[in-house]
Write a protein that holds these residues in place. Sequence first.
Motif, PDB file in Angstrom:
ATOM      1  N   GLY A 144      10.229 -11.338  12.935  1.00  0.00           N
ATOM      2  CA  GLY A 144      11.241 -11.659  13.922  1.00  0.00           C
ATOM      3  C   GLY A 144      10.696 -11.683  15.336  1.00  0.00           C
ATOM      4  O   GLY A 144      11.437 -11.752  16.300  1.00  0.00           O
ATOM      5  N   SER A 145       9.376 -11.667  15.482  1.00  0.00           N
ATOM      6  CA  SER A 145       8.755 -11.710  16.790  1.00  0.00           C
ATOM      7  C   SER A 145       8.983 -13.067  17.447  1.00  0.00           C
ATOM      8  O   SER A 145       9.115 -14.086  16.774  1.00  0.00           O
ATOM      9  N   THR A 146       9.001 -13.081  18.757  1.00  0.00           N
ATOM     10  CA  THR A 146       9.150 -14.337  19.489  1.00  0.00           C
ATOM     11  C   THR A 146       7.817 -15.067  19.630  1.00  0.00           C
ATOM     12  O   THR A 146       7.788 -16.187  20.122  1.00  0.00           O
ATOM     13  N   PHE A 147       6.740 -14.463  19.187  1.00  0.00           N
ATOM     14  CA  PHE A 147       5.415 -15.074  19.288  1.00  0.00           C
ATOM     15  C   PHE A 147       5.043 -15.703  17.949  1.00  0.00           C
ATOM     16  O   PHE A 147       5.018 -15.027  16.928  1.00  0.00           O
ATOM     17  N   THR A 148       4.734 -17.002  17.974  1.00  0.00           N
ATOM     18  CA  THR A 148       4.411 -17.703  16.730  1.00  0.00           C
ATOM     19  C   THR A 148       3.156 -17.139  16.077  1.00  0.00           C
ATOM     20  O   THR A 148       3.051 -17.141  14.856  1.00  0.00           O
ATOM     21  N   GLU A 149       2.210 -16.628  16.880  1.00  0.00           N
ATOM     22  CA  GLU A 149       0.985 -16.050  16.312  1.00  0.00           C
ATOM     23  C   GLU A 149       1.319 -14.869  15.397  1.00  0.00           C
ATOM     24  O   GLU A 149       0.705 -14.686  14.348  1.00  0.00           O
ATOM     25  N   VAL A 150       2.283 -14.063  15.808  1.00  0.00           N
ATOM     26  CA  VAL A 150       2.689 -12.902  15.004  1.00  0.00           C
ATOM     27  C   VAL A 150       3.426 -13.368  13.754  1.00  0.00           C
ATOM     28  O   VAL A 150       3.157 -12.889  12.650  1.00  0.00           O
ATOM     29  N   GLU A 151       4.345 -14.309  13.905  1.00  0.00           N
ATOM     30  CA  GLU A 151       5.110 -14.805  12.760  1.00  0.00           C
ATOM     31  C   GLU A 151       4.201 -15.487  11.739  1.00  0.00           C
ATOM     32  O   GLU A 151       4.376 -15.293  10.537  1.00  0.00           O
ATOM     33  N   ASP A 152       3.243 -16.286  12.216  1.00  0.00           N
ATOM     34  CA  ASP A 152       2.301 -16.933  11.302  1.00  0.00           C
ATOM     35  C   ASP A 152       1.524 -15.892  10.509  1.00  0.00           C
ATOM     36  O   ASP A 152       1.307 -16.042   9.306  1.00  0.00           O
ATOM     37  N   PHE A 153       1.106 -14.816  11.183  1.00  0.00           N
ATOM     38  CA  PHE A 153       0.376 -13.744  10.511  1.00  0.00           C
ATOM     39  C   PHE A 153       1.266 -13.032   9.494  1.00  0.00           C
ATOM     40  O   PHE A 153       0.854 -12.769   8.363  1.00  0.00           O
ATOM     41  N   MET A 154       2.501 -12.743   9.877  1.00  0.00           N
ATOM     42  CA  MET A 154       3.413 -12.033   8.968  1.00  0.00           C
ATOM     43  C   MET A 154       3.703 -12.870   7.722  1.00  0.00           C
ATOM     44  O   MET A 154       3.861 -12.323   6.633  1.00  0.00           O
ATOM     45  N   ASP A 155       3.756 -14.190   7.877  1.00  0.00           N
ATOM     46  CA  ASP A 155       4.023 -15.072   6.736  1.00  0.00           C
ATOM     47  C   ASP A 155       2.798 -15.306   5.863  1.00  0.00           C
ATOM     48  O   ASP A 155       2.915 -15.803   4.743  1.00  0.00           O
ATOM     49  N   SER A 156       1.629 -14.939   6.352  1.00  0.00           N
ATOM     50  CA  SER A 156       0.390 -15.179   5.606  1.00  0.00           C
ATOM     51  C   SER A 156       0.100 -14.029   4.640  1.00  0.00           C
ATOM     52  O   SER A 156       0.750 -12.989   4.673  1.00  0.00           O
ATOM     53  N   ASP A 157      -0.917 -14.233   3.798  1.00  0.00           N
ATOM     54  CA  ASP A 157      -1.363 -13.187   2.879  1.00  0.00           C
ATOM     55  C   ASP A 157      -2.431 -12.296   3.509  1.00  0.00           C
ATOM     56  O   ASP A 157      -2.862 -11.329   2.882  1.00  0.00           O
ATOM     57  N   ALA A 158      -2.840 -12.621   4.712  1.00  0.00           N
ATOM     58  CA  ALA A 158      -3.912 -11.861   5.370  1.00  0.00           C
ATOM     59  C   ALA A 158      -3.468 -10.433   5.689  1.00  0.00           C
ATOM     60  O   ALA A 158      -2.310 -10.190   6.012  1.00  0.00           O
ATOM     61  N   GLN A 159      -4.404  -9.494   5.581  1.00  0.00           N
ATOM     62  CA  GLN A 159      -4.135  -8.097   5.924  1.00  0.00           C
ATOM     63  C   GLN A 159      -4.388  -7.825   7.408  1.00  0.00           C
ATOM     64  O   GLN A 159      -3.816  -6.904   7.969  1.00  0.00           O
ATOM     65  N   SER A 160      -5.279  -8.606   8.005  1.00  0.00           N
ATOM     66  CA  SER A 160      -5.555  -8.440   9.430  1.00  0.00           C
ATOM     67  C   SER A 160      -6.002  -9.788  10.000  1.00  0.00           C
ATOM     68  O   SER A 160      -6.466 -10.655   9.269  1.00  0.00           O
ATOM     69  N   ARG A 161      -5.846  -9.898  11.303  1.00  0.00           N
ATOM     70  CA  ARG A 161      -6.220 -11.134  11.980  1.00  0.00           C
ATOM     71  C   ARG A 161      -6.353 -10.840  13.476  1.00  0.00           C
ATOM     72  O   ARG A 161      -5.595 -10.050  14.030  1.00  0.00           O
ATOM     73  N   THR A 162      -7.293 -11.507  14.124  1.00  0.00           N
ATOM     74  CA  THR A 162      -7.416 -11.434  15.574  1.00  0.00           C
ATOM     75  C   THR A 162      -6.800 -12.701  16.156  1.00  0.00           C
ATOM     76  O   THR A 162      -7.107 -13.801  15.711  1.00  0.00           O
ATOM     77  N   VAL A 163      -5.916 -12.512  17.136  1.00  0.00           N
ATOM     78  CA  VAL A 163      -5.243 -13.644  17.775  1.00  0.00           C
ATOM     79  C   VAL A 163      -5.314 -13.468  19.287  1.00  0.00           C
ATOM     80  O   VAL A 163      -5.543 -12.367  19.788  1.00  0.00           O
ATOM     81  N   VAL A 164      -5.108 -14.559  20.005  1.00  0.00           N
ATOM     82  CA  VAL A 164      -5.031 -14.515  21.457  1.00  0.00           C
ATOM     83  C   VAL A 164      -3.615 -14.916  21.842  1.00  0.00           C
ATOM     84  O   VAL A 164      -3.131 -15.987  21.471  1.00  0.00           O
TER      85      VAL A 164
END
Length: 184
Positions: A144-164
């Motif tokens: 429910g974050s307003t940042f697409t980078e966070v939402e994309d990560f939450m929807d993915s199968d990845a356990q961790s990710r570095t984003v800017v």
Amino acid sequence: MSQYRATISYKYFENSFKNLVTNCSNLIPTWNGLRFVAIDGDVYLLPRNDELMKLGFSGHKINDKEETHSLRMYTVTATDAISMAPLSFEYSNTCDEISAAVKIVTNTAQKNMVFLYDRLYFSTALIEAHSQTNSYAVFRLKSGSTFTEVEDFMDSDAQSRTVVIKGTKFRLIKTWIAEHDEPV
């Protein structure tokens, strides 16, 4: 003493509190050279009186014409996470925890300080405040974050990710809380 408490303002102790915090800040423990500061908000009920109402405090709205009798004061407190010593405190007659947190970070951030936040604090204003003060932040997030980078990560199968985000690098890590049975 209880008979006179209504005549004593918190402002009487304000400078003493600020001096105590300033003089004791070097005594606050660190972990691996880092100071951890937890920031969170709260709501306090105040007795209804003319002075507080003139300052803009109000009750909780029930409908367009009614509100609760007790007035509400919204607070944000910065607490040393190791010693539990209070470091800073902001209050308002409106619920705006992010602005209060930005003010605390701007006024208290020091080198090697890590601020810890609960959900709903992750915002452009706080990202900019930490960037400007060169301090660190750990935010708890959920879907429910307003940042697409966070939402994309939450929807993915990845356990961790570095984003800017807004020019600042973040390390996103998924963990599960048993009672929620969803990633946070």
